[in-house]
Design a protein around this motif. Structure first.
Motif, mmCIF file in Angstrom:
data_model
loop_
_atom_site.group_PDB
_atom_site.id
_atom_site.type_symbol
_atom_site.label_atom_id
_atom_site.label_comp_id
_atom_site.label_asym_id
_atom_site.label_seq_id
_atom_site.Cartn_x
_atom_site.Cartn_y
_atom_site.Cartn_z
ATOM 1 N N VAL A 189 38.488 -9.648 -87.962
ATOM 2 C CA VAL A 189 39.359 -10.762 -88.344
ATOM 3 C C VAL A 189 38.582 -12.074 -88.241
ATOM 4 C CG1 VAL A 189 41.399 -12.093 -87.681
ATOM 5 C CG2 VAL A 189 41.493 -9.598 -87.761
ATOM 6 N N ARG B 271 43.916 -13.234 -91.344
ATOM 7 C CA ARG B 271 45.214 -12.581 -91.174
ATOM 8 C C ARG B 271 46.272 -13.649 -91.019
ATOM 9 N NH1 ARG B 271 45.381 -10.552 -84.801
ATOM 10 N NH2 ARG B 271 44.691 -12.551 -83.984
ATOM 11 N N PHE C 12 46.746 -8.976 -93.920
ATOM 12 C CA PHE C 12 45.287 -9.113 -93.854
ATOM 13 C C PHE C 12 44.670 -9.329 -95.228
ATOM 14 C CE2 PHE C 12 46.555 -6.736 -90.153
ATOM 15 C CZ PHE C 12 45.747 -7.221 -89.137
#
Ligand SMILES: [Ca+2]
Ligand SMILES: [Ca+2]
Length: 181
Positions: free
Chosen positions: A64, A103, A94
């Motif tokens: 992420v 995200r 996402f």
């Protein structure tokens, strides 16, 4: 119909208001969507049986790259006011398949239980704005499911209600808006 077992907390907005408005009229964040400012922290699997708080997701996996927040509330559309830390997480959206890239953490500041069991009720939603046509994977939490729409304001082609999908396949990079139930 709402489950009677659901309890609600009075949302107390305190501290810095960190919620990012995702509406198209409001740029969600400064900088690029593929934000480089990742918090390089570790993730832990969160069991679905226990309530999942926003803070439980604060530690992002290495995949992420940036985290944005959108508060939703029952019977409303659009990212609402609310401070991450209140309520429960309902979904994560996402940028990339397999839960990578940026995200959007969707949470409901009023929740202490989570979504009702069915998918017939409106438990919030929003336009993705800056992040439209990019979502490739989704997770949900606390009994919630998410439905993705090709168009804004829950219009156009849509997925079913999804619990979890590591790769949206034919709906990859199409979602402009979403609904929670
Ligand atoms: Ca994507
Ligand atoms: Ca679209």
């Amino acid at each position: 119909m709402k489950r009677s077992s659901r309890t609600r907390l009075t949302a107390v907005v305190s501290g810095a208001l960190m919620v990012v408005a995702l509406g198209a009229a409001t740029p969600a964040v400064a900088g690029t969507a593929d934000g480089a400012g990742a918090a390089g922290v570790q993730v832990q699997e969160v069991g679905s049986a226990a309530p999942v708080l926003v803070e439980d997701l604060a530690a992002a996996p290495a995949s992420v790259t940036a985290t944005y927040y959108c508060a939703v509330r029952d019977g409303t559309f659009g990212c609402q006011s609310g401070a991450p830390g209140d309520g429960l997480v309902v979904a994560e959206l996402f940028q990339h398949a397999e839960f990578g890239g940026w995200r959007v953490v969707v949470f409901n500041p009023a929740y202490s239980y989570g979504c009702s069991s069915g998918t017939g009720d409106n438990e919030g939603g929003a336009n993705l704005g800056t992040y439209q046509n990019a979502v490739s994977a989704v997770k949900t939490y606390n009994h919630c499911d998410v439905r993705l729409f090709d168009g804004n304001a829950k219009s156009g082609a849509a997925t079913g209600f999804i619990d979890r999908d590591n790769n949206l396949g034919s709906f990859n990079d199409r979602a402009n808006s979403f609904a929670i139930s």
